[in-house]
Design an enzyme around this catalytic site. Structure first.
Site, PDB file in Angstrom:
ATOM      1  N   HIS A 451       0.856  -1.171  -0.110  1.00 18.19           N
ATOM      2  CA  HIS A 451      -0.017   0.073   0.100  1.00 18.19           C
ATOM      3  C   HIS A 451       0.749   1.347   0.006  1.00 18.19           C
ATOM      4  CE1 HIS A 451       0.958   0.817   4.228  1.00 18.19           C
ATOM      5  NE2 HIS A 451       0.864  -0.591   4.616  1.00 18.19           N
ATOM      6  N   CYS A 467       3.130  -4.981   6.682  1.00 20.76           N
ATOM      7  CA  CYS A 467       2.733  -4.886   5.423  1.00 20.76           C
ATOM      8  C   CYS A 467       4.062  -4.294   4.572  1.00 20.76           C
ATOM      9  CB  CYS A 467       1.655  -4.047   5.015  1.00 20.76           C
ATOM     10  SG  CYS A 467       0.228  -4.978   5.599  1.00 20.76           S
TER      11      CYS A 467
END
Length: 510
Positions: A451, A467
Site C-alpha cells: 500500500h 505490510c
C-alpha cells in the site's frame, strides 16, 4: 594782501598742474619696514600723505620728500587683503589691536571670529578659499601653536575611538556543505525566533537541517525515476534509496552508470526526455483542493473527517511530481502556491512504467520491491518499508488477491494495534493521507498487502506494521501493472514464525 593772494594762486596752479587734490595726511603708527624684503625705504619712518586724483586713483605721497610712492586704481581698493599687504610693505600696516573689520564683508567677519577663538586659546585652520600664498595672514606664524603636554604632543584632539570590530566566534553546529554550481537552494530558518510548524501530528524535518541538497543529485534521481528505478522522493540528497535505485537502473537498462559520471548522466537525461526539471503553471483546480487543515493523530478524530485529503497545495504538487515537499518549496522560493497562474519548477520524471508485471519480489533486507515481466526481466524497482522486528512481514510466496484505489481503512483494535483509548472499530475515510495512503494491493494472506503512505519521505527509513509500504505514486504505478494472481515473494529478514504475531495493517474496501 596782494602778496597773500598771489601765493595762494601760485599754490592752486601748482596743484592743478599735477592733476591731484590734496587729502588730509594719514599718519599711521610707526613700524619697522621690512628692508630685507626689498620694500621702499621712506625718509621719515613711514609718514605718508594720501591724495585722490581726478580719475579716482589713490595717490600715496611721501610726506617728507613729496615723492609719489604708489598709485592705486579705484578697483584695487576693494581688495582689502591687497591693501593691507601693500600697507605692510610700506610700513603703514595698522597694528593688530587697531585692525578694522567690516560687517558687510564675510571675509572680515571670518577673520574676526578666528581672532576671538585665538584669544580664547583655541586654534582653527583658515578656510581653504581664504588661502593666499602671497600674503602673511594665512601663514603658520599668524596662528599660535596648539598647547602641548609634557611629551610634546597636542592634547586638544579627541582620543581615538575604540575599535568596533566583531570577533568571529566558532560555530557549535554542523556545517552545511559548500554550494555547488547549479546546486538547489535550501530554505533557512532562524532557530532563535521560529516556532515549530503545526504538522498535524506528522513528523517533519526543519528545512534548515537539509544538508547536502544538490541539484545534480536531484537530476540523477529524475533519471532513475524515468528508467523505472524509483529513488523514492526526489529531494536532491544521496542515500540508500539512490544507491539501490542506481543498481536497479543499470540492471533494467543494461548500463553501468555511476553516480559520479556527470557526462553520462547528462547524456542519459538527454536521451530519456531532456532537462530534469520543467515549468508547471498552478491551475485553479490545484488551489481548489479539496484540502483539510490538518490530519489528527487520533484514529477516532480521523474517522470524523470527510476525507484524508492533502493539507496544502505544496503537498499535493510534491506527490504529483514525485518530490519531497520541502525540496519543492526550496527550489521555488518566494512563490505563492495558493495563487493560480504562478509558474513553478518541478521534476520532469517522464512516463510511467507500462510493462505488465507477473512477479514481485519484496526484499526485506534491502528494503526494496522488484517487479518482473513475463520473461523474468526486471522492469521496475521501488524503495519500500517492509515490516519490522516486532511486526515482520510474511515470508515465502503469496499472490495478489485484489486491488483498490483510494480505499477506506478499517481500524479494529481486536486485530490491529490499539491506539490510545480507541477500543471500538473505526472506519477512516479514503485519501492520500490515510493510514494506507491512496492504494491497497491485498495479498492472499489476510491483513497483509502492499500500500501507499501519508509520509513518502520516510519510505525505506522507518518500519511498518508488517505490510509493504511504498510512496503513493509508486504504489499507484505498481497497482496498474499487476492483476490478481501475480506472485509476491518475500525474501530476507525475520519471519513471522521467528518472532510471532500478525500484520496490523487491516483494510476494508468501501
Amino acid at each position: 594782501m596782494l602778496r597773500l593772494i598771489f601765493s595762494l594762486s601760485a599754490l592752486a596752479a601748482g596743484l592743478a598742474s599735477s592733476g591731484a587734490f590734496a587729502a588730509p595726511s594719514v599718519d599711521g603708527p610707526q613700524g619697522v619696514r621690512p628692508a630685507e624684503r626689498g620694500a621702499l625705504m621712506l625718509a621719515q619712518e613711514g609718514n605718508i600723505d594720501i591724495y585722490y586724483d581726478a580719475r579716482g586713483n589713490r595717490v600715496l605721497v611721501d610726506a617728507d620728500t613729496g615723492k609719489v610712492i604708489a598709485i592705486q586704481p579705484p578697483g584695487s581698493r576693494l581688495d582689502r587683503r591687497a591693501l593691507r599687504r601693500q600697507m605692510q610693505e610700506l610700513g603703514r600696516a595698522p597694528a593688530e589691536d587697531d585692525d578694522r573689520y567690516y560687517l558687510d564683508n564675510p571675509e572680515d567677519m571670518a577673520r574676526f571670529r578666528r581672532r576671538q577663538l585665538e584669544e580664547n586659546g583655541r586654534v582653527i585652520p583658515p578656510p581653504a578659499d581664504e588661502y593666499d600664498p602671497n600674503g602673511d595672514d594665512n601663514s603658520v606664524d599668524a596662528y599660535p601653536p596648539a598647547p602641548n603636554n609634557d611629551e610634546g604632543y597636542a592634547t586638544t584632539y579627541p582620543e581615538e575611538p575604540k575599535s568596533n570590530t566583531i570577533k568571529r566566534q566558532p560555530l557549535n553546529e554542523a556545517s552545511i556543505d559548500p554550494e555547488q554550481p547549479g546546486q538547489g537552494e535550501v530554505l533557512q530558518t532562524n532557530p532563535e525566533t521560529s516556532l515549530p510548524p503545526n504538522t498535524g501530528g506528522k513528523a517533519s524535518v526543519d528545512p534548515s537541517l537539509s544538508l547536502g541538497v544538490r541539484q545534480d543529485v536531484a537530476a540523477l534521481q529524475v533519471l532513475l525515476d524515468r528508467g523505472g528505478a524509483s529513488p523514492g522522493v526526489i529531494d536532491g540528497r544521496f542515500g540508500s534509496n539512490v544507491d539501490k535505485a542506481l543498481a536497479a537502473y543499470n540492471e533494467i537498462n543494461g548500463t553501468n552508470l555511476k553516480s559520479t559520471d556527470a557526462v553520462g548522466i547528462q547524456a542519459a537525461l538527454a536521451q530519456s526526455g531532456g532537462d530534469p526539471f520543467a515549468s508547471y503553471t498552478i491551475t485553479p483546480e490545484d488551489v481548489a483542493g479539496p484540502y483539510v487543515a490538518s490530519i489528527p493523530e487520533d484514529y477516532s478524530q480521523k474517522a470524523k473527517l470527510d476525507c484524508m485529503c492533502y493539507t496544502s497545495v505544496t503537498e499535493a504538487l510534491a506527490e504529483r511530481f514525485h518530490m519531497d515537499e520541502t525540496y519543492l518549496k526550496s527550489i521555488n522560493k518566494g512563490i505563492d502556491f495558493n495563487r493560480p497562474g504562478m509558474m513553478i519548477k518541478v521534476a520532469n520524471f517522464g512516463k510511467l512504467v507500462s510493462t505488465p508485471v507477473t512477479r514481485i519480489v519484496a526484499d526485506k533486507t534491502k528494503k526494496e520491491v522488484y517487479a518482473y515481466d513475463g520473461s523474468g526481466k526486471l522492469v521496475a524497482a521501488y524503495p519500500a518499508t517492509i515490516g519490522s522486528a516486532d511486526t515482520p512481514s510474511p515470508t515465502g510466496i503469496h499472490a495478489v488477491s485484489r486491488i483498490a484505489l483510494d480505499p477506506n481503512y478499517t481500524y479494529n483494535p481486536n486485530i490491529n494495534f490499539k491506539q490510545g483509548q480507541n477500543d471500538k472499530i473505526l472506519t477512516v475515510p479514503p485519501g492520500p493521507n490515510g493510514p494506507v495512503g491512496s492504494v491497497w494491493i491485498a495479498l492472499d494472506k489476510p491483513t497483509y498487502g502492499i500500500h501507499g503512505t501519508p509520509e513518502p519521505s520516510k519510505i525505506g527509513k522507518t518500519e511498518s506494521h508488517g505490510c509493504v509500504r511504498l510512496t503513493n505514486w509508486d504504489a499507484r504505478e505498481l497497482a496498474k501493472l499487476v492483476s490478481p494472481g501475480v506472485t509476491v515473494e518475500f525474501i530476507g529478514g525475520p519471519t513471522i514464525a521467528e518472532v510471532g504475531g500478525t500484520s496490523t495493517d487491516e483494510f476494508t474496501q468501501q
